[in-house]
Design a protein around this motif. Sequence first.
Motif, short mmCIF file in Angstrom:
data_model
loop_
_atom_site.label_atom_id
_atom_site.label_comp_id
_atom_site.label_asym_id
_atom_site.label_seq_id
_atom_site.Cartn_x
_atom_site.Cartn_y
_atom_site.Cartn_z
N VAL A 1 0.69 -1.14 -0.20
CA VAL A 1 0.06 0.14 -0.06
C VAL A 1 0.90 1.34 0.00
CG1 VAL A 1 -1.76 1.35 1.15
CG2 VAL A 1 -1.94 -1.37 1.04
N ILE A 2 1.84 1.33 0.87
CA ILE A 2 2.98 2.50 0.77
C ILE A 2 3.41 2.56 -0.62
CG2 ILE A 2 4.83 3.38 1.90
CD1 ILE A 2 4.11 2.16 4.47
N MET A 3 4.12 1.52 -1.10
CA MET A 3 4.59 1.67 -2.39
C MET A 3 3.87 2.20 -3.56
SD MET A 3 6.26 -1.61 -4.56
CE MET A 3 4.59 -2.57 -4.71
N ASP A 4 2.55 1.55 -3.49
CA ASP A 4 1.51 1.99 -4.64
C ASP A 4 1.35 3.46 -4.21
OD1 ASP A 4 -0.65 1.18 -6.50
OD2 ASP A 4 -1.87 2.26 -5.40
N ILE A 5 0.88 4.10 -3.12
CA ILE A 5 0.94 5.55 -2.80
C ILE A 5 2.07 6.35 -3.44
CG2 ILE A 5 0.58 7.31 -0.96
CD1 ILE A 5 -1.35 5.13 0.44
N ARG A 6 3.23 6.04 -2.98
CA ARG A 6 4.49 6.64 -3.33
C ARG A 6 4.54 6.66 -4.85
NH1 ARG A 6 7.79 6.70 1.21
NH2 ARG A 6 6.19 7.61 2.87
N GLU A 7 4.35 5.76 -5.60
CA GLU A 7 4.21 5.54 -7.15
C GLU A 7 3.00 6.41 -7.56
OE1 GLU A 7 6.49 3.78 -9.11
OE2 GLU A 7 7.33 3.51 -7.34
N LEU A 8 1.74 6.48 -6.96
CA LEU A 8 0.92 7.46 -7.32
C LEU A 8 1.30 8.96 -7.33
CD1 LEU A 8 -2.10 8.00 -8.47
CD2 LEU A 8 -2.70 7.84 -6.23
N GLN A 9 1.66 9.21 -6.14
CA GLN A 9 2.33 10.58 -5.89
C GLN A 9 3.38 10.88 -7.03
OE1 GLN A 9 3.75 10.16 -1.91
NE2 GLN A 9 1.76 10.80 -1.07
N LYS A 10 4.14 9.94 -7.34
CA LYS A 10 5.28 10.34 -8.43
C LYS A 10 4.75 10.63 -9.77
CE LYS A 10 9.34 8.42 -10.49
NZ LYS A 10 9.22 8.75 -12.04
N ALA A 11 3.43 9.69 -10.10
CA ALA A 11 3.04 10.02 -11.27
C ALA A 11 2.31 11.17 -11.42
CB ALA A 11 2.02 8.62 -11.54
N ILE A 12 1.60 11.66 -10.26
CA ILE A 12 0.92 12.90 -10.20
C ILE A 12 1.86 14.02 -10.59
CG2 ILE A 12 -0.22 14.64 -8.95
CD1 ILE A 12 -1.67 12.19 -7.34
N LYS A 13 3.06 14.08 -10.04
CA LYS A 13 4.10 14.95 -10.06
C LYS A 13 4.48 15.09 -11.61
CE LYS A 13 6.04 15.03 -5.63
NZ LYS A 13 7.33 14.88 -4.82
N ASP A 14 4.77 13.81 -12.21
CA ASP A 14 5.28 13.64 -13.66
C ASP A 14 4.12 14.24 -14.52
OD1 ASP A 14 7.22 12.48 -12.68
OD2 ASP A 14 6.82 10.82 -12.98
N ALA A 15 2.77 14.07 -14.19
CA ALA A 15 1.92 14.59 -14.92
C ALA A 15 1.57 16.05 -15.13
CB ALA A 15 0.59 13.82 -14.73
N ALA A 16 2.31 16.76 -14.28
CA ALA A 16 2.20 18.24 -14.27
C ALA A 16 2.05 19.04 -15.61
CB ALA A 16 3.40 18.82 -13.65
N ASP A 17 2.60 18.34 -16.66
CA ASP A 17 2.30 19.07 -18.01
C ASP A 17 1.28 18.61 -18.87
OD1 ASP A 17 3.36 16.33 -18.59
OD2 ASP A 17 4.85 17.04 -20.00
N CYS A 18 0.44 17.80 -18.03
CA CYS A 18 -0.73 17.04 -18.81
C CYS A 18 -1.92 17.81 -18.85
CB CYS A 18 -1.22 15.76 -18.32
SG CYS A 18 0.13 14.47 -18.63
N ASP A 19 -2.13 19.19 -18.18
CA ASP A 19 -2.93 20.18 -18.08
C ASP A 19 -4.14 19.29 -17.23
OD1 ASP A 19 -4.25 22.40 -18.20
OD2 ASP A 19 -5.03 21.98 -20.21
N LEU A 20 -4.05 18.51 -16.57
CA LEU A 20 -4.97 17.76 -15.40
C LEU A 20 -5.08 18.31 -14.23
CD1 LEU A 20 -4.35 14.25 -16.59
CD2 LEU A 20 -6.09 15.58 -17.34
N THR A 21 -6.21 18.52 -13.84
CA THR A 21 -6.35 18.97 -12.07
C THR A 21 -6.87 17.41 -11.39
OG1 THR A 21 -7.28 20.97 -12.46
CG2 THR A 21 -7.76 19.97 -10.39
N ILE A 22 -5.84 17.09 -10.69
CA ILE A 22 -5.80 15.59 -10.04
C ILE A 22 -6.03 15.43 -8.66
CG2 ILE A 22 -4.75 13.54 -9.68
CD1 ILE A 22 -3.06 14.13 -12.40
N LYS A 23 -7.29 15.26 -8.12
CA LYS A 23 -7.78 15.28 -6.97
C LYS A 23 -7.63 13.77 -6.29
CE LYS A 23 -10.49 19.37 -7.25
NZ LYS A 23 -12.01 19.91 -6.99
N VAL A 24 -7.29 13.41 -5.06
CA VAL A 24 -7.01 12.25 -4.54
C VAL A 24 -8.12 11.98 -3.29
CG1 VAL A 24 -5.66 10.22 -3.63
CG2 VAL A 24 -4.98 11.89 -5.59
#
Length: 236
Positions: free
Chosen positions: A10-33
Amino acid sequence: MQPGVVSLVVIMDIRELQKAIKDAADCDLTIKVEHRPFLLHPNMDEGKVIDKMTFYREKFGEEKLAQIKQMVSARAKELGIEIGFEGWLCQTIRAHRLLRKAYMLGGQELQEKVLEAIFYAYFTEGKNIADIHFLGELAEEAGVFSKDEAVEFFKSDEYRAEIEQMANEARKKGVSGVPFTIINGRWAVSGGQTADVYTQIFQKLAGKGPLHSIPAAPSCSDSGCPIAAAAAAVKS
């Protein structure tokens, strides 16, 4: 994957999701969790605690447990996470109630602050995260409310029915383990996935790339996990 390794998933998955959200900064998306509840032991008494090592020895045996500890420790080190094996297994509805309260008061930011604190307390320090006085201290440190207010909150039934209903609905919809992430109401991502999986979904939402098949990944469906963000609803 060895059953005991689920304590890291679970920790691993959350860390990976957080990384993906940062990497998606140029995707012009508003991401709410929003992290939602899933009870691995819904019938366990709230006041009952089980010694982790006693439980693991009875479940796996000494030899297999040694292999599990080595595997978990190695993977945790790669992720920069300090994992302890001592401590307590317990019912987690009180912790889920606190997470819900944090979300209602302070949204994603406050909820994730409390979630990180609970994870550290359980996985690293081996704390009993069903103890209302310990959770009260944690709530006060995170800025949810004072310790005295937190203890009164836990003595009440506030959010209890809602947590139970949300967890039951997840099971009725086929969720049998965690992590389990629903993105934009369209994609169900099961197990501890890598950031690449989430990134390609975000790119698909932004119209910037194809969506490939999502690989199978380990999940937690027994008492190896304490508290989990069962359905992180990500909305664009």
